[in-house]
Every structure is written in C-alpha cells, then in structure tokens.
Design a protein around this motif. Structure first.
Motif, mmCIF file in Angstrom:
data_model
loop_
_atom_site.group_PDB
_atom_site.id
_atom_site.type_symbol
_atom_site.label_atom_id
_atom_site.label_comp_id
_atom_site.label_asym_id
_atom_site.label_seq_id
_atom_site.Cartn_x
_atom_site.Cartn_y
_atom_site.Cartn_z
ATOM 1 N N SER A 2 0.836 -1.193 0.000
ATOM 2 C CA SER A 2 0.000 0.000 0.000
ATOM 3 C C SER A 2 0.875 1.248 0.000
ATOM 4 C CB SER A 2 -0.921 -0.003 1.221
ATOM 5 O OG SER A 2 -0.151 0.043 2.412
ATOM 6 N N MET A 3 0.279 2.382 -0.367
ATOM 7 C CA MET A 3 0.970 3.671 -0.431
ATOM 8 C C MET A 3 2.234 3.571 -1.287
ATOM 9 S SD MET A 3 -1.006 5.652 1.281
ATOM 10 C CE MET A 3 -2.265 5.615 2.563
ATOM 11 N N ALA A 4 2.184 2.737 -2.320
ATOM 12 C CA ALA A 4 3.327 2.539 -3.209
ATOM 13 C C ALA A 4 2.805 2.284 -4.613
ATOM 14 C CB ALA A 4 4.197 1.374 -2.739
ATOM 15 N N THR A 5 3.715 2.337 -5.571
ATOM 16 C CA THR A 5 3.380 2.025 -6.954
ATOM 17 C C THR A 5 4.220 0.848 -7.408
ATOM 18 O OG1 THR A 5 2.819 4.311 -7.479
ATOM 19 C CG2 THR A 5 3.365 2.881 -9.323
ATOM 20 N N THR A 6 3.576 -0.138 -8.003
ATOM 21 C CA THR A 6 4.285 -1.280 -8.568
ATOM 22 C C THR A 6 4.055 -1.295 -10.071
ATOM 23 O OG1 THR A 6 3.990 -2.548 -6.529
ATOM 24 C CG2 THR A 6 4.582 -3.784 -8.507
ATOM 25 N N SER A 7 5.148 -1.315 -10.814
ATOM 26 C CA SER A 7 5.083 -1.311 -12.276
ATOM 27 C C SER A 7 5.613 -2.632 -12.810
ATOM 28 C CB SER A 7 5.922 -0.159 -12.844
ATOM 29 O OG SER A 7 5.490 1.078 -12.329
ATOM 30 N N LEU A 58 9.259 -6.559 -11.840
ATOM 31 C CA LEU A 58 8.404 -5.637 -11.099
ATOM 32 C C LEU A 58 9.280 -4.590 -10.424
ATOM 33 C CD1 LEU A 58 5.973 -8.108 -9.261
ATOM 34 C CD2 LEU A 58 5.559 -6.877 -11.397
ATOM 35 N N SER A 59 8.865 -3.351 -10.522
ATOM 36 C CA SER A 59 9.540 -2.258 -9.829
ATOM 37 C C SER A 59 8.557 -1.640 -8.846
ATOM 38 C CB SER A 59 10.020 -1.198 -10.827
ATOM 39 O OG SER A 59 10.519 -0.060 -10.158
ATOM 40 N N THR A 60 8.953 -1.528 -7.582
ATOM 41 C CA THR A 60 8.083 -0.999 -6.539
ATOM 42 C C THR A 60 8.789 0.102 -5.776
ATOM 43 O OG1 THR A 60 6.936 -3.120 -6.237
ATOM 44 C CG2 THR A 60 6.805 -1.565 -4.433
ATOM 45 N N SER A 61 8.077 1.199 -5.527
ATOM 46 C CA SER A 61 8.593 2.229 -4.629
ATOM 47 C C SER A 61 7.429 3.035 -4.072
ATOM 48 C CB SER A 61 9.590 3.157 -5.332
ATOM 49 O OG SER A 61 8.943 4.087 -6.173
ATOM 50 N N GLY A 62 7.674 3.678 -2.944
ATOM 51 C CA GLY A 62 6.703 4.571 -2.336
ATOM 52 C C GLY A 62 7.372 5.882 -1.989
ATOM 53 N N PHE A 63 6.630 6.813 -1.436
ATOM 54 C CA PHE A 63 7.188 8.128 -1.162
ATOM 55 C C PHE A 63 8.397 8.069 -0.237
ATOM 56 C CE2 PHE A 63 2.696 9.238 -2.177
ATOM 57 C CZ PHE A 63 2.950 10.038 -3.276
ATOM 58 N N THR A 64 8.395 7.136 0.697
ATOM 59 C CA THR A 64 9.524 7.004 1.625
ATOM 60 C C THR A 64 10.226 5.654 1.497
ATOM 61 O OG1 THR A 64 8.028 6.194 3.363
ATOM 62 C CG2 THR A 64 8.467 8.564 3.300
ATOM 63 N N THR A 65 9.807 4.858 0.526
ATOM 64 C CA THR A 65 10.373 3.519 0.332
ATOM 65 C C THR A 65 11.170 3.487 -0.958
ATOM 66 O OG1 THR A 65 8.405 2.591 1.386
ATOM 67 C CG2 THR A 65 9.851 1.071 0.202
ATOM 68 N N LEU A 99 12.250 -6.625 -8.816
ATOM 69 C CA LEU A 99 12.069 -8.063 -8.663
ATOM 70 C C LEU A 99 11.935 -8.712 -10.031
ATOM 71 C CD1 LEU A 99 9.829 -6.522 -6.482
ATOM 72 C CD2 LEU A 99 10.279 -8.725 -5.392
ATOM 73 N N ALA A 100 12.207 -10.001 -10.089
ATOM 74 C CA ALA A 100 12.046 -10.769 -11.316
ATOM 75 C C ALA A 100 11.221 -12.009 -11.026
ATOM 76 C CB ALA A 100 13.403 -11.167 -11.887
ATOM 77 N N GLY A 101 10.453 -12.417 -12.022
ATOM 78 C CA GLY A 101 9.639 -13.609 -11.846
ATOM 79 C C GLY A 101 9.145 -14.128 -13.170
ATOM 80 N N SER A 102 8.373 -15.198 -13.096
ATOM 81 C CA SER A 102 7.731 -15.776 -14.260
ATOM 82 C C SER A 102 6.313 -16.155 -13.849
ATOM 83 C CB SER A 102 8.487 -17.010 -14.754
ATOM 84 O OG SER A 102 7.904 -17.525 -15.927
ATOM 85 N N VAL A 103 5.371 -15.995 -14.748
ATOM 86 C CA VAL A 103 3.979 -16.288 -14.413
ATOM 87 C C VAL A 103 3.873 -17.723 -13.899
ATOM 88 C CG1 VAL A 103 1.639 -16.533 -15.305
ATOM 89 C CG2 VAL A 103 3.077 -14.633 -16.073
ATOM 90 N N GLY A 104 3.238 -17.860 -12.727
ATOM 91 C CA GLY A 104 3.088 -19.164 -12.103
ATOM 92 C C GLY A 104 4.192 -19.513 -11.132
ATOM 93 N N GLY A 105 5.265 -18.711 -11.110
ATOM 94 C CA GLY A 105 6.375 -18.982 -10.205
ATOM 95 C C GLY A 105 6.540 -17.870 -9.189
ATOM 96 N N ALA A 106 7.548 -18.005 -8.349
ATOM 97 C CA ALA A 106 7.817 -17.011 -7.313
ATOM 98 C C ALA A 106 8.584 -15.835 -7.906
ATOM 99 C CB ALA A 106 8.616 -17.648 -6.181
ATOM 100 N N THR A 107 8.490 -14.683 -7.236
ATOM 101 C CA THR A 107 9.304 -13.526 -7.613
ATOM 102 C C THR A 107 10.495 -13.440 -6.664
ATOM 103 O OG1 THR A 107 7.948 -12.079 -6.236
ATOM 104 C CG2 THR A 107 7.388 -12.217 -8.566
#
Length: 681
Positions: free
Chosen positions: A368-373, A388-395, A400-408
């Motif tokens: 929450s309070m973040a953007t994931t692209s 996946l790239s994730t960041s928030g105002f203070t984060t 991250l890297a992953g494949s559909v159906g697998g873990a990131t």
C-alpha cells in the motif's frame, strides 16, 4: 496587461526569439539574480551536493530494458555525466556488481565530435541485435540526429558506407529488417504537420538516397503525426501505419504488400494493440457497437482476423468502477498482465486465454501507499518472464524478477537517500466545487501532525497522466528532512480514475482541474496541515500552466509558487513549437467559442497590476523545443513590469526536462527547495 483584447500589441513578443542574443542576455541577467539570491547559501550548496551524489551513485538501480537475452541500460554518474549506453546478460545483471559491456561512451563521443550531445534513445534491430538506430540531441531538444550504430564493431556506420542517417528533426525511424526501415522526418517543404512532426511515412532502402524513399502514407497538415512500423512476431508479421489526427485520436491501418490499407476500425480515441491474433482495445469513451454499449475505461479483447472480417464479438477483460481503473497492461508469451489502480494504489493480475475463455489470478502482492510497475515483458523471446519495480514516497525502489506461475525474487534494492525515520504517508480526499472527491497524498513527519508546517503541493492535471506514489530522494533531502510537508495531488485531467477522470476536464471543462487543486489547498488548511502563508505549489509543463492559473486566479491560497517549463500564453500556444498538437486538450484559441473559455484562465492574459500575487519562480530551458521558452520569459517580463515579486531562471540547455545532465538536475532541484525554504516560514 489584462483582458483579452487581441488588438493590444504584446510588448514582449520579442522574447519568443529563442536564440536571439538580446533574449539570451535578458535571461542571463535574471539567472545571475536567482543564483545570487537562492543558489549561494551553504544550505543550497549542501542540498545540491547531496542530490548530485544521489544521482551519481552506483548504489541506485540500473533499470534495464530487455531485448531477448540482453539487458540494455543508459547510465550517468560522476565520471560519465553525459552517460554510457551499455548491456549485459540477465545472469550477469543478477550479480551485485554486474560486468557491463559499454557500447557508447557519450562523453567521449561528444568530446571527439565537439558536440553537446544528449542521449535520445536507441532502437535495436531484432532478432540479431547487431545494429541500432541511435538518437542524439543537441542540448536536450526533442529534435534529434539519428545515426546507425554497429554493435559488433562499436562504430557508427557513415552514410558513405551505406549507413542510415537523419539530420536534426523530430523524426520517426523504425527497423523493418537490416536493409529496410520506415522513416518519417523533415523531407522538405510541406512534409511536416502544423505541430512539427512527420506528415509523411516512407519506406527507405539501405544505400538509396532519402529523396528516393517510397511513400507508404500521407496525412494532412492539421494532423499531429504520421507513423509506420513493423510487427515481427513470428507467424504474425504485419506492417502498419498510424495517423494521429489529434493528440488523443489515431487511425490505425494494416499495410498490405501491394500498398493497400486495411482499417482497424476501432474507436480512434481507444488504445488499440495486438499480439499474435489477439486484438486488445482499451476504451477512452463509451462505445456502442453490435447492440451493446461498452463503458469508457473497459478493456476488450477479440480475434483480430475475425474483427477485420466484420465480427464484433468481444470478451470484456476489465470493467472500471467508481474506485478502480486500468493503469496498464502487457503480454508475456502466454498471458496478459493487468495493472489496476484502486484509489490510486496498485493491484496486479494475470489473465490467461484458454479454450473455455479467460481466467484471472493475482500476479503478485503490491504494498500500500506505493506504486508497482511491470517491466521488461518480451513475449517474442522472453517467455512468461517479467520484472516488477516498486517504490513509495519514503520507500526506495525495489526491482524483482519472476515468471507467471512462479515465485518472484528480489534482484536489486536501492538504499535510502534521506532520513525517512518517522516520515509517514497519508491519503486524504478534498471536495471540489462540483462535489467530486479528489484524492491526494500527504507525506510528513508524524511529530508534525499537530502543528501547521511549511508545505509544498505538486500537481499536473492533464493528458491522462496519473501521478502515483514514488520515491523521490531529492524532495526527501531538500524538503522532508528539513521538516517540510510534501503533497502529491491526483486532480482531474490525469488518469488516476480512468479516461473519464481526464476527459471530464478537457477544453470547456478545464476549470475543473484548477478547482480541484484549489480545493486541496483549502482542505490542507482546514485540516491544520498548513496555512496559506506556508503553502507552496510546484508544477511543470501542463503543470506549469496549472501554476500560472493558481497565481492569477487563486493567489490568496499560496505563499509561494514555482512554475517550470510552463505554458502560459494560451492565446498563442498553438503557434509555438509543438503547441498545435495540444488543441484537443485545451481548445483552439482562434475559434471564438473556444477562446471564450480559454481566455478566462490563460495566465498571461489575466495578469493584473493591482492584484496581490505570491512570489513566483519561473524556470525554463532555451533548448526546450516542446514548450516554447517564450511562455516563461514573457510572463516574467510582464510580472516584473507591474512590480510583482518574480524570479526567473533559464537553463541555456536541457530540453523539456529542464536539465541535460545530473549536475543540472541537481541544481534545478536544489533551487526549488531553497526557494521554498526561504519564502515559506
């Protein structure tokens, strides 16, 4: 100057002469005043140093662009202020200290050629990846020189040796194969649109003079731009052309081998794309077809071949609601990934086509309070992998890297560049004049909740641009760490609640953008977060127009304003550089009906000598060939002549972003924070 009487001569029209020495001397004189006043203190010097260190550090994430097995990156640091274009493999990138293969050292190139080169991008030939089209601009302008580069020999291929080359222009050049490209550029008189972009698309064969390139499509002078391209998906190869009739409408055609055009007859304002035999349509307005109405903001999918044959059978993959909109989507080899916003916060899903229709599942958690692209989807060579790239105002950012159906798995994590201990993010809603609830984020230290504090609110409000939570080390260093409060607004004109959040504030309804921003300013005061004397506002480009309206229409709400690379003279904006391409957003000033509503807010025409305005800092760039620097220059001159408190700074290079390298970016950022620190107490 006040009112909208066109018979009154603009006394500052001469400031529209971009590179005239009289204009540059005028700008330099004001630059000296700004540097003296705001860029000479120990606090400014320290803020600038820390921001520059952040921009130059090797600790920040080198975000890659994937092309099959290669990850490409453009990188700037203290030793390479102009930058390095480089690539590496995924296996190498996953290491803490990847071994990058440097393809172009832009600093060395600029020195060798005695040119002020600024990186403009690269188009790599696939699948071989042995050639690239390199775009370079002088000083950061939109107009670029395009040159062919050999990735094996690490040399530019000269025209005399059969290399592709385009002189400086706002060009479009895309690969078909090693010996053929599609090109749109300045071919001579009449070849550009009124907006300054290509009007003609041609097919150009290696070794042939540009004058002999074969026309595949011609648009009208009043169009925004014409483009052509090639989809190389194996078994689904397609040539296509696009005709952008205005900023938000485009006609798409498949181009047959005999030159015939087949219209892809979707709504021209929709986002239309295809992958293999799937046609996806993201609607921006309601569409009534085959007896059914599909709502604006919906995502539809159909079989492309059947659609071209006349069928109008769609599967609805996404339907918006009052709180949720579609933010983006993209294909892996076998799946469609969706990014949605629920009250401006990210949700991720994966959709999979099958014999029994489409299935949906969560892709990954998003904080929450973040953007994931979602990044680096490569359905041609990358399978079902994604990043996946994730960041928030203070984060700080996480990759991250992953494949559909697998873990990131986490690939990279940026360090924090400012002390965020105790700084928290809250979301509030303000009621605009028409009753619409408009969201905004407040970032402040928890210990400051009981006392009004110096606060800066930022806004844009146009072109369906969504402003979502993101880490900003610069604002953390220059403002939050100093005890200030930062506010990010999600006013109409953006896309935070889908296309209608944008279209509801176009043209005659533009006033809603400004009413939303003003409503948030009042709400901040009503909540005790700040006071009018302590409240600042900042925005650039279309957001600079927003700042100009705040100055002239709502001056009592603010203690100081920063207005960057702005549009301000809306009587002439369509005559300057790319301005004609934005008439679908603002309206046509030459149409009396449309000028009637534009004139009510156009900042340059609404400045009054007897008004009490907050102090304002106007910034622009000489080399901005998108929004003309004359807007900021003339506004500064007019405000000066009437005795208002105005400061003006013009970067002699830097393009529409205002800066050509990290040092200039750090200066511009530190200048803004110092201005607010001095004036909001």
């Amino acid at each position: 100057m006040s009112g909208v009487d066109e018979s009154v001569t603009d006394p500052y029209l001469w400031l529209e002469e971009v590179a005239d020495e009289r204009c540059l001397d005028w700008a330099r004189a004001r630059n000296d005043v700004v540097v003296d006043r705001f860029a000479s203190s120990p606090r400014f010097t320290e803020t600038q140093r820390r921001i520059l260190d952040m921009l130059d550090t090797d600790a920040k994430i080198a975000y890659p662009g994937r092309r099959g097995s290669w990850l490409y990156n453009f990188w700037r640091d203290a030793d390479h202020p102009r930058g390095l274009w480089r690539r590496t493999t995924f296996e190498e990138y996953a290491k803490d200290a990847p071994d990058w293969d440097v393809l172009i050292d832009l600093d060395a190139l600029a020195t060798a050629e005695d040119e002020n080169w600024v990186w403009g991008g690269a188009g790599v030939l696939r699948p071989a990846q042995n050639r690239a089209m390199i775009s370079l601009s002088r000083g950061g302008a939109d107009a670029k020189v395009v040159r062919e580069f050999d990735l094996e020999t690490r040399r530019f291929i000269e025209q005399a040796d059969g290399g592709y080359f385009l002189p400086e222009a706002k060009s479009q050049l895309s690969w078909i194969d090693i010996d053929n490209v599609y090109v749109g550029t300045d071919f001579g008189a009449g070849s550009l649109t009124d907006s300054g972009y290509p009007r003609i698309a041609k097919r150009w064969r290696r070794g042939a003079p540009l004058a002999d390139a074969v026309t595949v499509y011609e648009g009208a002078a009043g169009d925004v731009a014409i483009s052509a391209g090639y989809d190389r998906t194996p078994g689904h190869e397609r040539h296509f052309v696009g005709r952008a009739t205005d900023f938000f409408n485009e006609e798409l055609y498949l181009l047959e081998s005999d030159g015939a055009l087949i219209r892809v007859d979707t709504p021209t304002d929709a986002g239309t794309s295809w992958y293999k035999d799937w046609l996806t349509i993201r609607l921006k307005s309601d569409w009534e077809v085959a007896g059914r109405t599909y709502p604006a903001g919906a995502l539809l999918v159909a079989d492309l071949k059947e659609f071209l044959d006349g069928a109008r059978d769609f599967e609805v993959l996404f339907t918006p609601d009052e709180h949720t909109s579609l933010h983006g989507y993209g294909w892996t080899e076998n799946h469609l990934l969706l990014i949605t916003l629920q009250d401006v916060q990210t949700k991720l899903s994966v959709l999979t086509p099958g014999v029994d229709g489409w299935t949906r599942a969560p892709l990954a958690d998003s904080p929450s309070m973040a953007t994931t692209s979602v990044l680096n989807l490569d359905p041609l060579e990358g399978g079902d992998e994604f990043m996946l790239s994730t960041s928030g105002f203070t984060t700080p950012g996480t990759l991250l890297a992953g494949s559909v159906g697998g873990a990131t798995t986490r690939l990279k994590q940026e360090p924090g560049f400012f002390d965020a201990d105790g700084i928290e993010t809250e979301q509030f809603f303000a009621r605009s004049e028409d009753g619409t609830m408009v969201p905004y984020f407040v970032i402040r230290h928890r210990d400051h909740r009981d006392t009004p504090r110096p606060t800066v609110m930022s806004g844009y409000g146009g072109f369906e641009v969504s402003r979502t939570p993101a880490y900003s080390g610069a604002s953390g260093i220059g403002w939050l760490e100093q005890g200030g409060t930062w506010v990010t607004t999600n006013i109409r004109g953006g896309g935070e609640y889908g296309p209608q959040w944008h279209t509801s504030a176009q043209k005659a309804n533009r006033h809603k953008v400004y009413e939303d921003f003003a409503a948030i300013a009042r709400d901040l005061v009503a909540r005790g977060i700040t006071t009018p004397e302590q409240l600042g506002a900042v925005g650039g480009s279309n957001g600079g127009l927003l700042m100009g309206v705040m100055l002239t229409r709502y001056p009592e709400l603010f203690g100081a304003i920063v207005c960057q690379v702005p549009l301000l003279d809306m009587r002439r904006y369509h005559l300057l550089l790319a301005g004609a391409s934005w008439m679908a957003e603002y309206g046509d000033p030459d149409n009396p009906t449309e000028w009637e509503y534009i004139s009510k807010y156009s900042p340059y025409q609404n400045v009054r000598a007897d008004a009490k305005y907050p102090p304002i800092l106007l910034t622009t760039s000489t080399r901005d060939d998108r929004v003309h620097p004359g807007h900021a220059r003339k506004m500064a001159a007019l405000l000066e002549s009437q005795g208002h408190r105005v400061w003006y700074h013009e970067n002699i290079e830097g393009g529409h972003g205002g800066a050509a390298d990290n040092k200039q970016s750090a200066f511009q950022a530190a200048l803004i924070y110092e201005f607010f620190s001095e004036l909001l107490r």
